[in-house]
Write an enzyme that holds these catalytic residues in place. Structure first.
Site, PDB file in Angstrom:
ATOM      1  N   CYS A  26       1.213  -8.795  14.864  1.00 51.29           N
ATOM      2  CA  CYS A  26       1.006  -7.739  13.884  1.00 51.29           C
ATOM      3  C   CYS A  26      -0.422  -7.253  14.029  1.00 51.29           C
ATOM      4  O   CYS A  26      -1.029  -7.415  15.084  1.00 51.29           O
ATOM      5  CB  CYS A  26       1.310  -8.240  12.475  1.00 51.29           C
ATOM      6  SG  CYS A  26       0.285  -9.614  11.946  1.00 51.29           S
ATOM      7  N   HIS A 559      -5.173  -3.036   5.201  1.00 47.87           N
ATOM      8  CA  HIS A 559      -3.831  -3.576   5.466  1.00 47.87           C
ATOM      9  C   HIS A 559      -2.945  -3.259   4.264  1.00 47.87           C
ATOM     10  O   HIS A 559      -2.995  -3.930   3.236  1.00 47.87           O
ATOM     11  CB  HIS A 559      -3.931  -5.089   5.677  1.00 47.87           C
ATOM     12  CG  HIS A 559      -2.702  -5.728   6.246  1.00 47.87           C
ATOM     13  ND1 HIS A 559      -1.556  -5.914   5.510  1.00 47.87           N
ATOM     14  CD2 HIS A 559      -2.453  -6.220   7.478  1.00 47.87           C
ATOM     15  CE1 HIS A 559      -0.650  -6.504   6.261  1.00 47.87           C
ATOM     16  NE2 HIS A 559      -1.159  -6.703   7.472  1.00 47.87           N
TER      17      HIS A 559
END
Length: 637
Positions: A26, A559
């Protein structure tokens, strides 16, 4: 940093090529599905080149490298290992499938209950508040108009989530099992139909009506399923199974009305005739067994469970405890299990706090302190996985503290009016006995802290970090040209999005909470837009996350959401690409808050200074912030 060396060390310490099932990554982490976790040398892996943290979650070994770095390490890792490169969803599915049937069942329970926890928490808090107000009014401690609309409505609202709990569970379970969630809700409604006798009246009134089923084979009581959990989950699993099979065999022109009709009718009949009565008996057996354990004289049973609770968190079994809480709330009006869990959670925080204050290792201190604060808020994964289990002795200290706190809670008969929240804020579920709750968590924290202080760390961790590793880390720092451009003094970072600024511990993510990726803050967004907080170069873009190298020297990771990597960019619209120059205020990313949360994910957004080690202090804001207007972080050299 030597990315090939980092990948090579990871490959060596996880047990080689033959121990890899698949690999994905990720924005910040290398996500590996491992064949045999016993072959992983976790201690060496934590000290490998570039690794900022290691933990296991969702059946994956997650190795934190940070924004930008992880992409390059991943490429080298795939080249060296020949591992199957898969998407994040595939890696998650493979990780989940790797567990045995019991582990998969526990994970399924977690997937069902996590989305409905906010509703349960809201009702639990309100029930606790109203019970306390009723007590004070009835005993003359305060005067209050109990006929006012606010009081009457609050009393009405307080237990609504528990009254209609089967519908909430059924809707969520249908989504998890792959069925139509609205058909699932109908099954929940059938189990609460007003023509069925309310389950909470059976104890005092007996069963009013029985009905012959399966052509007179036997009789079943026509009683509702208020407060029940297991029968609802089993019923919705059957409905989802039928629905999916019918979609495959029913011709498309008839599917729209045949499949829902057959699914609901067959499941409804089976639920009232067999599934409900059978699994109500099973559920009652579980609840009575737990209550018997807790009621063992002198708190012995609670002492044992308080000591073992953290171990069940490690194994993931704790996801099933919501069933126990809800069952006890239905049977007794309070749950005696939640105070045990709360004692165990804050005890792990106390053990981690002792580590933070005792160690002279700056990196360990920077991880242990926020992890302990997170545990005091009821989120224990950062403390358990990031600190206590790493050295094991603090974990044992936390278990001892949890046992002692649970022992006291059992002796005084402490129960909670709701579930979903432990730690400091758990007092809101114990407003009828707040002093006893405070004493419980004080005992758990104090015992764990003292034990961890004296036995928690090996001697080498009590020493300051040696000079050699610091020298080795020098090449990984920003290039001299960049460093020269960095201004002296403080650097101000305005918020990239509007919302409420909160500590990273509230993200619930072990890596962010433990500040493994760097110091920072989180924002609960009120608007689905992310803007550039300063002039910068985009260093990384991955659907849900954006990395920035700011002209002022700060390196930021924004994020959006927790575990939203699993959405693979769904509900996100990016407006920038890698290497692009942006000005302060430029739109970086848009996201659909409602759609993301409907998928079961949090949209709370960590804003991380990934090079926070370059700064002496990172000062965080708090409260409401407006994008590109309010200061979010102040970095001081």
């Amino acid at each position: 940093m030597d990315y090939k060396k980092a990948a090579s060390e990871v490959l060596e310490y996880i047990g080689g090529k033959d121990n890899i099932v698949s690999a994905a990554h990720c924005a910040t982490r290398l996500r590996l599905v491992i064949a045999d976790n016993g072959k992983v040398n976790k201690k060496e892996l934590e000290n490998a080149t570039g690794v900022q943290g290691v933990f296991e979650a969702q059946g994956q070994l997650q190795i934190i490298f940070g924004t930008g770095t992880v992409n390059k390490v991943y490429d080298e890792f795939i080249a060296l290992s020949g591992a199957a490169a898969v998407s994040k969803d595939e890696a998650k599915a493979q990780g989940a499938a790797k567990g045995n049937w019991f582990q998969r069942a526990i994970k399924t329970l977690g997937d069902i209950f996590v989305p409905i926890i906010p509703a349960i928490v809201a009702s639990g808090f309100l029930m606790g508040i109203m019970e306390s107000l009723n007590f004070m009014v009835n005993n003359g401690f305060i005067e209050m108009n109990t006929s006012s609309s606010i009081y009457v409505f609050a009393q009405l609202f307080s237990n609504v989530a528990y009254t209609f709990l089967p519908i909430l569970i059924a809707f969520s379970a249908a989504k998890v099992f792959g069925g139509n969630p609205f058909l699932g809700a109908v099954i929940g409604m059938i189990m609460l139909h007003p023509d069925l006798q309310n389950a909470w009246t059976v104890a005092t009134e007996g069963v009013h009506t029985y009905q012959e089923v399966f052509f007179g084979l036997y009789q079943v009581p026509l009683v509702g399923y208020q407060g029940h959990v297991i029968p609802v989950i089993i019923a919705v699993w059957v409905m989802s199974f039928l629905e999916k099979r019918l979609h495959k065999i029913v011709p498309p022109m008839f599917d729209l009305f045949v499949t829902p009709l057959v699914s609901v009718f067959v499941t409804g009949y089976l639920t009232l005739a067999a599934i409900g009565p059978v699994f109500t008996t099973v559920e009652n057996f579980v609840i009575n067994g737990v209550q018997w354990l807790i009621a063992i004289p002198f708190g012995i049973g609670s002492f044992i469970m308080g000591g073992l609770y953290a171990t069940t968190v490690v194994s993931g079994i704790h996801h099933m405890y919501t069933i126990i809480d809800l069952g006890q709330l239905s049977a007794y009006g309070v749950t005696y299990w939640l105070p045990l869990a709360s004692a165990a959670n804050v005890a792990q925080g106390g053990a981690a706090l002792a580590v933070a204050l005792r160690t002279k290792n700056k990196k360990l201190k920077s991880m242990a302190l926020p992890a302990s604060l997170s545990a005091f808020m009821g989120i224990t994964e950062p403390a358990i996985f990031g600190v206590n289990l790493r050295f094991f002795r603090p974990f044992i200290a936390g278990s001892i503290g949890g046992a002692c706190g649970a022992l006291y809670a059992s002796i005084v008969g402490l129960g909670a009016t709701g579930t979903g929240v432990t730690g400091i804020f758990g007092v809101l579920l114990h407003l009828h006995h707040p002093i006893q709750y405070i004493i419980t968590i004080a005992i758990a924290t104090g015992v764990a802290f003292v034990v961890s202080w004296f036995i928690g760390l090996p001697k080498e961790e009590l020493q300051a970090e040696p000079a050699a590793p610091k020298a080795e880390e020098t090449p990984a720092q920003p290039a001299p040209a960049v460093a020269a451009a960095q201004p002296a003094g403080s650097v101000t970072i305005v918020s990239p999005l509007s919302g409420e600024a909160v500590p990273l511990s509230e993200t619930g993510d072990p890596a962010f909470s433990a500040e493994a990726l760097g110091k920072g803050i989180a924002v609960r967004p009120s608007e689905g837009k992310v803007f550039a907080p300063c002039d910068a170069t985009v260093s990384a873009v991955m659907g849900h996350a954006v990395g920035l190298t700011c002209d002022n020297g700060a390196e930021l990771l924004i994020h959006v959401g927790i575990d939203t990597v699993n959405l693979d960019g769904k509900h996100y619209t990016g407006h920038v690409e890698d290497g692009q120059r942006v000005k302060a205020g430029d739109l970086l990313l848009e996201f659909d808050i409602a759609a993301i949360e409907a998928e079961g994910y949090k949209t709370i957004t960590p804003v991380i200074v990934t090079n926070s080690d370059d700064y002496a202090d990172v000062e965080r804001a708090a409260g409401a912030v407006t994008a590109c207007r309010d200061t979010l972080l102040t970095l001081t050299r």
